[in-house]
Design a protein around this motif. Structure first.
Motif, PDB file in Angstrom:
ATOM      1  N   GLY A 244       0.836  -1.189   0.000  1.00 32.29           N
ATOM      2  CA  GLY A 244       0.000   0.000   0.000  1.00 32.29           C
ATOM      3  C   GLY A 244       0.874   1.243   0.000  1.00 32.29           C
ATOM      4  N   LYS A 245       0.487   2.235   0.763  1.00 26.48           N
ATOM      5  CA  LYS A 245       1.278   3.464   0.844  1.00 26.48           C
ATOM      6  C   LYS A 245       2.659   3.148   1.417  1.00 26.48           C
ATOM      7  CE  LYS A 245      -2.689   6.525   1.387  1.00 26.48           C
ATOM      8  NZ  LYS A 245      -3.410   7.459   2.288  1.00 26.48           N
ATOM      9  N   THR A 246       3.668   3.766   0.825  1.00 20.16           N
ATOM     10  CA  THR A 246       5.055   3.465   1.178  1.00 20.16           C
ATOM     11  C   THR A 246       5.832   4.748   1.409  1.00 20.16           C
ATOM     12  OG1 THR A 246       4.974   1.450  -0.169  1.00 20.16           O
ATOM     13  CG2 THR A 246       7.160   2.295   0.424  1.00 20.16           C
ATOM     14  N   VAL A 247       6.604   4.771   2.488  1.00 22.33           N
ATOM     15  CA  VAL A 247       7.468   5.908   2.790  1.00 22.33           C
ATOM     16  C   VAL A 247       8.917   5.458   2.638  1.00 22.33           C
ATOM     17  CG1 VAL A 247       8.145   7.645   4.485  1.00 22.33           C
ATOM     18  CG2 VAL A 247       5.779   6.855   4.405  1.00 22.33           C
ATOM     19  N   ILE A 248       9.691   6.233   1.879  1.00 23.12           N
ATOM     20  CA  ILE A 248      11.111   5.926   1.670  1.00 23.12           C
ATOM     21  C   ILE A 248      11.930   7.070   2.263  1.00 23.12           C
ATOM     22  CG2 ILE A 248      12.902   5.392  -0.019  1.00 23.12           C
ATOM     23  CD1 ILE A 248      10.720   4.541  -1.954  1.00 23.12           C
ATOM     24  N   PHE A 249      12.869   6.724   3.134  1.00 27.01           N
ATOM     25  CA  PHE A 249      13.697   7.735   3.787  1.00 27.01           C
ATOM     26  C   PHE A 249      15.085   7.792   3.146  1.00 27.01           C
ATOM     27  CE2 PHE A 249      10.605   6.935   7.161  1.00 27.01           C
ATOM     28  CZ  PHE A 249      10.296   8.236   7.538  1.00 27.01           C
ATOM     29  N   THR A 250      15.539   9.010   2.898  1.00 25.08           N
ATOM     30  CA  THR A 250      16.900   9.232   2.410  1.00 25.08           C
ATOM     31  C   THR A 250      17.649  10.116   3.398  1.00 25.08           C
ATOM     32  OG1 THR A 250      16.265  11.193   1.145  1.00 25.08           O
ATOM     33  CG2 THR A 250      16.136   9.069   0.007  1.00 25.08           C
ATOM     34  N   ARG A 251      18.959  10.114   3.267  1.00 22.05           N
ATOM     35  CA  ARG A 251      19.774  10.889   4.201  1.00 22.05           C
ATOM     36  C   ARG A 251      19.833  12.366   3.828  1.00 22.05           C
ATOM     37  NH1 ARG A 251      25.253   8.094   4.887  1.00 22.05           N
ATOM     38  NH2 ARG A 251      23.877   6.625   5.948  1.00 22.05           N
ATOM     39  N   THR A 252      19.798  12.672   2.523  1.00 17.08           N
ATOM     40  CA  THR A 252      19.969  14.051   2.079  1.00 17.08           C
ATOM     41  C   THR A 252      18.799  14.492   1.206  1.00 17.08           C
ATOM     42  OG1 THR A 252      21.186  13.454   0.063  1.00 17.08           O
ATOM     43  CG2 THR A 252      22.477  13.755   2.087  1.00 17.08           C
ATOM     44  N   LYS A 253      18.637  15.810   1.086  1.00 17.10           N
ATOM     45  CA  LYS A 253      17.594  16.383   0.233  1.00 17.10           C
ATOM     46  C   LYS A 253      17.852  16.055  -1.231  1.00 17.10           C
ATOM     47  CE  LYS A 253      18.697  20.322   2.046  1.00 17.10           C
ATOM     48  NZ  LYS A 253      18.793  21.767   2.371  1.00 17.10           N
ATOM     49  N   ARG A 254      19.118  16.102  -1.623  1.00 12.84           N
ATOM     50  CA  ARG A 254      19.454  15.816  -3.021  1.00 12.84           C
ATOM     51  C   ARG A 254      19.122  14.379  -3.383  1.00 12.84           C
ATOM     52  NH1 ARG A 254      25.318  17.526  -5.047  1.00 12.84           N
ATOM     53  NH2 ARG A 254      24.364  19.533  -4.539  1.00 12.84           N
ATOM     54  N   ALA A 255      19.423  13.466  -2.470  1.00 12.13           N
ATOM     55  CA  ALA A 255      19.113  12.056  -2.728  1.00 12.13           C
ATOM     56  C   ALA A 255      17.613  11.833  -2.810  1.00 12.13           C
ATOM     57  CB  ALA A 255      19.715  11.184  -1.623  1.00 12.13           C
ATOM     58  N   ALA A 256      16.847  12.557  -2.002  1.00 12.29           N
ATOM     59  CA  ALA A 256      15.388  12.427  -2.041  1.00 12.29           C
ATOM     60  C   ALA A 256      14.839  12.850  -3.393  1.00 12.29           C
ATOM     61  CB  ALA A 256      14.758  13.257  -0.923  1.00 12.29           C
ATOM     62  N   GLN A 257      15.280  13.996  -3.887  1.00 16.67           N
ATOM     63  CA  GLN A 257      14.776  14.484  -5.172  1.00 16.67           C
ATOM     64  C   GLN A 257      15.225  13.599  -6.323  1.00 16.67           C
ATOM     65  OE1 GLN A 257      12.524  17.016  -5.459  1.00 16.67           O
ATOM     66  NE2 GLN A 257      12.385  16.148  -7.510  1.00 16.67           N
ATOM     67  N   LYS A 258      16.447  13.101  -6.231  1.00 16.54           N
ATOM     68  CA  LYS A 258      16.947  12.213  -7.287  1.00 16.54           C
ATOM     69  C   LYS A 258      16.129  10.928  -7.344  1.00 16.54           C
ATOM     70  CE  LYS A 258      21.163   9.839  -8.803  1.00 16.54           C
ATOM     71  NZ  LYS A 258      22.584   9.535  -8.477  1.00 16.54           N
ATOM     72  N   LEU A 259      15.762  10.411  -6.173  1.00 19.81           N
ATOM     73  CA  LEU A 259      14.982   9.171  -6.139  1.00 19.81           C
ATOM     74  C   LEU A 259      13.563   9.406  -6.655  1.00 19.81           C
ATOM     75  CD1 LEU A 259      14.894   6.207  -5.419  1.00 19.81           C
ATOM     76  CD2 LEU A 259      14.273   6.843  -3.070  1.00 19.81           C
ATOM     77  N   VAL A 260      12.982  10.565  -6.344  1.00 24.65           N
ATOM     78  CA  VAL A 260      11.655  10.901  -6.871  1.00 24.65           C
ATOM     79  C   VAL A 260      11.686  10.906  -8.401  1.00 24.65           C
ATOM     80  CG1 VAL A 260       9.935  12.730  -7.092  1.00 24.65           C
ATOM     81  CG2 VAL A 260      10.893  12.215  -4.867  1.00 24.65           C
ATOM     82  N   ASP A 261      12.685  11.558  -8.958  1.00 26.45           N
ATOM     83  CA  ASP A 261      12.812  11.622 -10.417  1.00 26.45           C
ATOM     84  C   ASP A 261      12.983  10.228 -11.015  1.00 26.45           C
ATOM     85  OD1 ASP A 261      12.616  14.361 -10.166  1.00 26.45           O
ATOM     86  OD2 ASP A 261      14.785  14.701 -10.268  1.00 26.45           O
ATOM     87  N   GLY A 306       5.725  14.996  10.359  1.00 33.06           N
ATOM     88  CA  GLY A 306       4.306  15.188  10.093  1.00 33.06           C
ATOM     89  C   GLY A 306       3.673  14.055   9.317  1.00 33.06           C
ATOM     90  N   ILE A 307       4.416  12.966   9.061  1.00 37.84           N
ATOM     91  CA  ILE A 307       3.859  11.840   8.312  1.00 37.84           C
ATOM     92  C   ILE A 307       3.075  10.967   9.284  1.00 37.84           C
ATOM     93  CG2 ILE A 307       4.366   9.912   6.780  1.00 37.84           C
ATOM     94  CD1 ILE A 307       6.953  11.253   6.028  1.00 37.84           C
ATOM     95  N   ASP A 308       1.826  11.329   9.498  1.00 39.99           N
ATOM     96  CA  ASP A 308       0.970  10.623  10.440  1.00 39.99           C
ATOM     97  C   ASP A 308      -0.162   9.983   9.657  1.00 39.99           C
ATOM     98  OD1 ASP A 308      -0.224   9.651  12.666  1.00 39.99           O
ATOM     99  OD2 ASP A 308      -0.916  11.575  13.447  1.00 39.99           O
ATOM    100  N   VAL A 309       0.148   8.871   9.008  1.00 35.74           N
ATOM    101  CA  VAL A 309      -0.813   8.184   8.139  1.00 35.74           C
ATOM    102  C   VAL A 309      -0.908   6.742   8.613  1.00 35.74           C
ATOM    103  CG1 VAL A 309      -1.402   7.592   5.757  1.00 35.74           C
ATOM    104  CG2 VAL A 309      -0.112   9.674   6.238  1.00 35.74           C
ATOM    105  N   ASP A 310      -2.134   6.299   8.901  1.00 31.16           N
ATOM    106  CA  ASP A 310      -2.315   4.986   9.510  1.00 31.16           C
ATOM    107  C   ASP A 310      -2.145   3.822   8.531  1.00 31.16           C
ATOM    108  OD1 ASP A 310      -2.780   6.104  11.977  1.00 31.16           O
ATOM    109  OD2 ASP A 310      -4.966   6.116  11.770  1.00 31.16           O
ATOM    110  N   ASP A 311      -2.345   4.057   7.229  1.00 26.77           N
ATOM    111  CA  ASP A 311      -2.361   2.940   6.289  1.00 26.77           C
ATOM    112  C   ASP A 311      -1.065   2.797   5.493  1.00 26.77           C
ATOM    113  OD1 ASP A 311      -2.889   5.318   5.081  1.00 26.77           O
ATOM    114  OD2 ASP A 311      -4.464   4.591   3.754  1.00 26.77           O
ATOM    115  N   VAL A 312       0.063   3.156   6.085  1.00 24.03           N
ATOM    116  CA  VAL A 312       1.360   2.916   5.456  1.00 24.03           C
ATOM    117  C   VAL A 312       1.739   1.455   5.686  1.00 24.03           C
ATOM    118  CG1 VAL A 312       3.827   3.460   5.517  1.00 24.03           C
ATOM    119  CG2 VAL A 312       2.144   5.297   5.687  1.00 24.03           C
ATOM    120  N   THR A 313       1.964   0.723   4.610  1.00 21.81           N
ATOM    121  CA  THR A 313       2.280  -0.709   4.733  1.00 21.81           C
ATOM    122  C   THR A 313       3.779  -0.982   4.729  1.00 21.81           C
ATOM    123  OG1 THR A 313       2.172  -1.029   2.328  1.00 21.81           O
ATOM    124  CG2 THR A 313       0.128  -1.326   3.579  1.00 21.81           C
TER     125      THR A 313
END
Length: 494
Positions: A244-261, A306-313
């Protein structure tokens, strides 16, 4: 299970909760609400995702009454903007059947809207320390009548260096007040803060009897992955059955944007929350994730409160966190509200020592992460990934967008060429007019040459054979052009 009616909560608040499908109270709510409603100071200690917001929010709303007078009567201080939005939404929902107004005060957004709500008489303020002090210093926020005060995520405020700001805020509050402090951990400075600003608080620690330091309803998978293969592995995990909904954590802002792309290019509906984004962009991305319009959210640690979502799998640690506290905070986004979840952590070769410390602190019994690639059989079996799954689920949007972008660019280039050609033709017409010609030249072809048939019929400025113009006037233009081209003066008598 204990219902909110059993805890003495007013019916209109119960109705607001029921409209959201919330009927039974969590342990932290069950223990704090009956004590807090009469005005007892509370220190609530519980992990993220156990219902702390309603634990302090319900007593605040109920104690203010059905129709409180205009002006700030309650203050909730939180460490991050994302958490401010989350707490604001929850408390605003509790007041849906009351004439109580809630306002969120935090940086990254314009002052005007927040000031307007304060002037309109908002009774409950949820805010971050910096913006609260700013508005209070400008005398736009009056805290002298705020008799209900909450410090949420106090340990995070300590980590971010907000304790001096908290002391400044308390100096602006009335001496007699009802204070609640909520924190996942209770380090020494937080205990000292509670002793200084609270009156005879009761310390309540809520946890399930069968719960260890790491949530028992989360399945922890740890892999040693190569950096160049990590995105491919993640793409296959995102196609696991039941994901279902998935949260992926990265160490840096640049890595986060690169992974989104990268994930967007592979066809996944991914968004991001990190510090390089504007506050409005972060809020839009978070709202889309909560609403289910996007099912993958890439975030950095600071933006994740602020990621307070109950249905993250699923929670995926793209890079390993620095310590066990950060690990627990990250994986706590899943397995919430009694549901199960899966936490996948990638450990780079150079970060094996970090995992050794986390493994020892949390007693996982997994000292050596399993070496894993996108083709590893155990990856498919561990996460129930269908056989034959590849790392791309749609035609790359980036390729399509490049084509889309090229078409307007070519059109613009063509328009520019056309404009340039028009200008060139206009310059030629001006030259003809200067010599008194009453005829315009034929349109030039794309390579700038005159059409052959026009040249043969002598309809240009001159016909190249020394004849006169059709109006009988001497071909002056021909002699002038020959001088400009360096052909010299005509021979006398020619």
């Amino acid at each position: 299970m204990t219902t909110f009616a059993d805890l003495g909560v007013d019916q209109d608040i119960i109705d607001a909760l029921s409209a959201r499908g919330i009927v039974d109270a969590f342990p932290i709510q069950e223990q704090t609400i009956p004590l807090s409603l009469p005005g007892q100071d509370i220190i609530g200690q519980a992990k993220t995702g156990t219902g702390k917001t309603f634990g302090f929010g319900i007593p605040i709303v109920q104690r203010l009454g059905i129709a409180p007078a205009p002006g700030v009567k309650a203050l909730v201080v939180v460490p991050t903007r994302e958490l401010a939005v989350q707490v604001y939404e929850d408390i605003d929902m509790l007041t849906s059947n009351r004439a109580t107004s809630v306002v969120a005060i935090y940086g990254g957004k314009a002052y005007e809207g927040q000031i307007e709500q304060l002037r309109a008489g908002a009774q409950i303020v949820v805010g971050t320390p910096g913006r609260l002090i700013d508005l209070a210093g400008q005398r736009l926020l009056d805290l002298s009548h705020a008799t209900e005060v909450v410090l949420d995520e106090a340990d995070k405020m300590l980590d971010l260096g907000f304790l001096p700001d908290i002391e400044k805020i308390f100096q602006k509050l009335p001496t007699v007040r009802h204070t609640q402090l909520f924190s996942a951990t209770m380090p020494g400075p937080i205990v000292a803060l509670a002793r200084r600003f609270m009156s005879g608080p009761i310390h309540i620690r809520a946890s399930d009897p069968d719960e260890g330091i790491a949530q028992a309803n989360i399945r922890h998978l740890v892999y040693r992955a190569h950096a160049l293969n990590k995105d491919e592995v993640i793409s296959r995990i995102l196609q696991a059955r039941g994901r279902g909904k998935t949260v992926i954590f990265t160490r840096t802002k640049r890595a986060a944007q690169k992974l989104v792309d990268e994930l967007s290019d592979r066809g996944f509906n991914a968004g991001a929350v990190h510090g390089d984004m504007s506050q409005e962009s972060r809020e839009r991305s978070m709202a889309a994730f909560k609403a289910g319009k996007r099912d993958v959210l890439i975030a950095t640690d600071v933006a994740a409160r602020g990621i307070d979502v109950d249905d993250v799998t699923h929670v995926i640690n793209h890079t390993i966190p620095d310590d066990e506290k950060s690990y627990l905070h990250r994986v706590g986004r899943t397995g919430r509200a009694g549901k199960t979840g899966i936490a996948v952590t990638f450990v780079d070769w150079e970060d094996l020592h970090k995992w050794a410390l986390i493994n020892r602190a949390l007693d996982f019994g997994k000292p050596e992460p399993m070496e894993t690639y996108s083709s590893s059989p155990h990856l498919y079996s561990d996460l129930d990934i269908p056989e034959g799954t590849k790392g791309r689920i749609a035609t790359a949007p980036r390729t399509q967008s490049v084509r889309t972008q090229k078409a307007p660019a070519r059109a613009a280039d063509a328009a520019a060429e056309g404009e340039g050609g028009t200008k060139r033709r206009r310059r030629r017409r001006r030259a003809d007019d200067s010599v008194g010609s009453s005829f315009e030249p034929a349109a030039a072809s794309e390579d700038g040459e005159q059409p052959a048939e026009d040249a043969a019929e002598g309809t240009g400025v001159h016909d190249g054979a020394g004849r006169e113009h059709r109006d009988g006037k001497p071909a002056v233009a021909r002699r002038r052009r020959r001088r400009r081209s360096g052909a010299g003066s005509p021979t006398p008598g020619a």
